[in-house]
Design a protein around this motif. Structure first.
Motif, PDB file in Angstrom:
ATOM      1  N   ILE A  20      22.682   2.884 -25.608  1.00 51.70           N
ATOM      2  CA  ILE A  20      22.272   4.170 -25.043  1.00 51.70           C
ATOM      3  C   ILE A  20      22.758   4.287 -23.606  1.00 51.70           C
ATOM      4  CG2 ILE A  20      20.282   5.515 -24.255  1.00 51.70           C
ATOM      5  CD1 ILE A  20      18.779   4.502 -26.737  1.00 51.70           C
ATOM      6  N   SER A  24      25.153   7.202 -22.307  1.00 51.47           N
ATOM      7  CA  SER A  24      24.491   8.208 -21.473  1.00 51.47           C
ATOM      8  C   SER A  24      24.972   8.201 -20.031  1.00 51.47           C
ATOM      9  CB  SER A  24      22.975   7.990 -21.499  1.00 51.47           C
ATOM     10  OG  SER A  24      22.462   8.135 -22.809  1.00 51.47           O
ATOM     11  N   SER A 105      18.017  10.128 -30.904  1.00 53.13           N
ATOM     12  CA  SER A 105      16.616  10.511 -31.037  1.00 53.13           C
ATOM     13  C   SER A 105      16.315  11.036 -32.430  1.00 53.13           C
ATOM     14  CB  SER A 105      16.253  11.582 -29.995  1.00 53.13           C
ATOM     15  OG  SER A 105      16.363  11.086 -28.694  1.00 53.13           O
ATOM     16  N   ASN A 213      15.293   8.971 -24.071  1.00 53.83           N
ATOM     17  CA  ASN A 213      15.877   7.848 -24.802  1.00 53.83           C
ATOM     18  C   ASN A 213      15.100   6.546 -24.735  1.00 53.83           C
ATOM     19  OD1 ASN A 213      18.256   8.859 -26.078  1.00 53.83           O
ATOM     20  ND2 ASN A 213      19.185   9.074 -24.058  1.00 53.83           N
ATOM     21  N   ASN A 216      13.469   5.665 -27.975  1.00 49.31           N
ATOM     22  CA  ASN A 216      14.327   5.246 -29.080  1.00 49.31           C
ATOM     23  C   ASN A 216      14.475   3.732 -29.138  1.00 49.31           C
ATOM     24  OD1 ASN A 216      14.839   7.943 -29.746  1.00 49.31           O
ATOM     25  ND2 ASN A 216      16.525   8.055 -28.287  1.00 49.31           N
ATOM     26  N   SER A 289      17.605  15.573 -28.655  1.00 48.14           N
ATOM     27  CA  SER A 289      18.903  15.019 -28.294  1.00 48.14           C
ATOM     28  C   SER A 289      19.531  15.747 -27.119  1.00 48.14           C
ATOM     29  CB  SER A 289      19.852  15.086 -29.497  1.00 48.14           C
ATOM     30  OG  SER A 289      21.157  14.746 -29.114  1.00 48.14           O
TER      31      SER A 289
END
Length: 417
Positions: A20, A24, A105, A213, A216, A289
């Motif tokens: 992630i 990201s 997600s 996030n 998750n 998301s």
């Protein structure tokens, strides 16, 4: 055996958070790095700080929802926690293989839904709310982008275009006895203001990414009591930050080097809208998301620009002998099919040609904006605004990955639990 499964769960959680962070960080700080505002290491530091802030504040609402709202917390046995995290990690793998910003997600929630269906404990009312938000959020992003692209963006572009710096905005001057920081001599006051805006929005996106996030990576472990929520946030942000300092260097290079496909002004607008949508949903504990919202905003912005070639009246009464509306088939998201091996984030495709727009000097009258219905269609085609075929591919994967997670999770937990 339980202790071993908890350890495995934490390892998988770190793997999920690591990936992630890798994706990201590039999405949030790619424009800032590509615009020479900050270096990759600085981007990693800022992303880690604001992701932690987002996870520690509104992000815990999402963790609460995913750790005990969709299904009771008691259902997250060590086996179930590892299974849910496995499917979340699988979503990241599918996303990277196809070069499409699939929603981690949505897939994580899909895996939890499969668990709820297998055990008969799914909170259907909450899932209806979540799915409704998943439908509304992209539409809001698309609608906002379309309105801005059709009515606002050309005027902003005429007045607020920013110069792309060839060297870092802040430099270390080693000419004297004591090194000191100084601004790039080629940066105008307008460039400095624009740079601060880009950096502020990047930090805002980092906040939003942390808020949405963190859950998750650790929600199943928090749900089964393996770790407390505060420890879970620290674990998630630690793993996300590790990804931001390591594999994110590639995504930062990809997004940063290709940022000419999305002008700085457009990146500011898209990032602000996408991050705001996700921050609001995270505040209400709804996992959603960032990739989906920002991508839909880009699609809307491109469609809005293309639609300037015709008036609303012409859209409503198309010429039977001609194609209805502007041709939107060349373009933006075609890079997804042309560069299948190139990782992509929410900045998918081309919104404009990437050429520098002339910036009016202080006191100088900006170039007049072409009225709607009189735009040069050939010029809009050159700007590569929108590709329905590539968009369809992205939307299909958005629906497919969480759907596969639901089915696979249901089958797995039906056999194991």
């Amino acid at each position: 055996m339980v202790s071993a499964l908890v350890i495995v769960g934490m390892i998988v959680a770190v793997f999920v958070g690591f990936n992630i962070g890798g994706s990201s960080t590039g999405v949030a700080f790619g424009p800032a790095v590509g615009s020479k505002l900050v270096r990759k290491f600085t981007a990693g530091v800022l992303f880690a700080a604001f992701a932690f802030l987002g996870a520690w504040t509104v992000g815990r609402n999402v963790i609460d929802t995913m750790s005990g709202g969709i299904v009771p917390a008691a259902e997250f046995s060590p086996v179930a926690a590892v299974g849910v995290l496995f499917f979340t990690g699988l979503a990241l793998l599918v996303s990277n293989l196809y070069g499409v910003p699939a929603s981690t997600s949505m897939t994580a929630v899909g895996a939890i839904v499969g668990l709820g269906l297998a055990t008969g404990t799914l909170n259907e009312a909450l899932m209806f709310t979540i799915v409704s938000a998943w439908i509304v959020a992209p539409l809001v992003g698309f609608g906002a982008g379309a309105i801005i692209g059709r009515y606002v963006y050309p005027r902003l572009e005429a007045r607020l275009a920013f110069t792309r710096l060839q060297e870092q905005l802040v430099q270390l001057d080693r000419s004297g006895t004591v090194p000191r920081l100084r601004l790039n001599s080629n940066a105008s006051p307008r460039d400095v203001v624009g740079s601060l805006l880009v950096l502020a929005i990047a930090c805002y996106m980092g906040f939003s990414a942390g808020a949405s996030n963190a859950a998750n990576a650790v929600a199943p472990l928090v749900g089964n009591g393996s770790i407390e929520i505060n420890d879970g946030i620290l674990l998630a942000v630690g793993a996300i930050s590790l990804g931001g300092f390591t594999i994110a260097r590639r995504t930062l290079a990809t997004v940063g080097d290709g940022i000419t496909d999305l002008p700085i002004l457009a990146a500011l607008l898209v990032s602000t809208i996408g991050a705001t949508i996700i921050t609001v949903l995270s505040y209400f504990g709804i996992p959603a998301s960032l990739a989906v919202s920002t991508t839909c905003t880009i699609i809307g912005l491109g469609w809005g620009r293309a639609s300037r070639a015709v008036s609303l009246a012409e859209m409503a009464t198309p010429d039977p002998g001609a194609t209805a509306g502007p041709s939107l088939s060349t373009g933006a998201l075609s890079t997804a099919s042309e560069d299948a091996d190139k990782p992509t984030g929410p900045t998918v495709g081309d919104l404009a040609s990437g050429e520098e727009q002339p910036v009016p000097e202080p006191g100088e009258t900006p170039e007049p904006v072409t009225p709607i219905g009189e735009e040069d269609m050939e010029e809009l085609t050159k700007e590569s605004l929108f590709d329905p075929a590539a968009t369809s591919k992205i939307v299909v994967l958005w629906v497919l990955t969480p759907s596969l997670a639901v089915v696979a999770s249901y089958l797995l937990f039906s056999l194991l639990l």
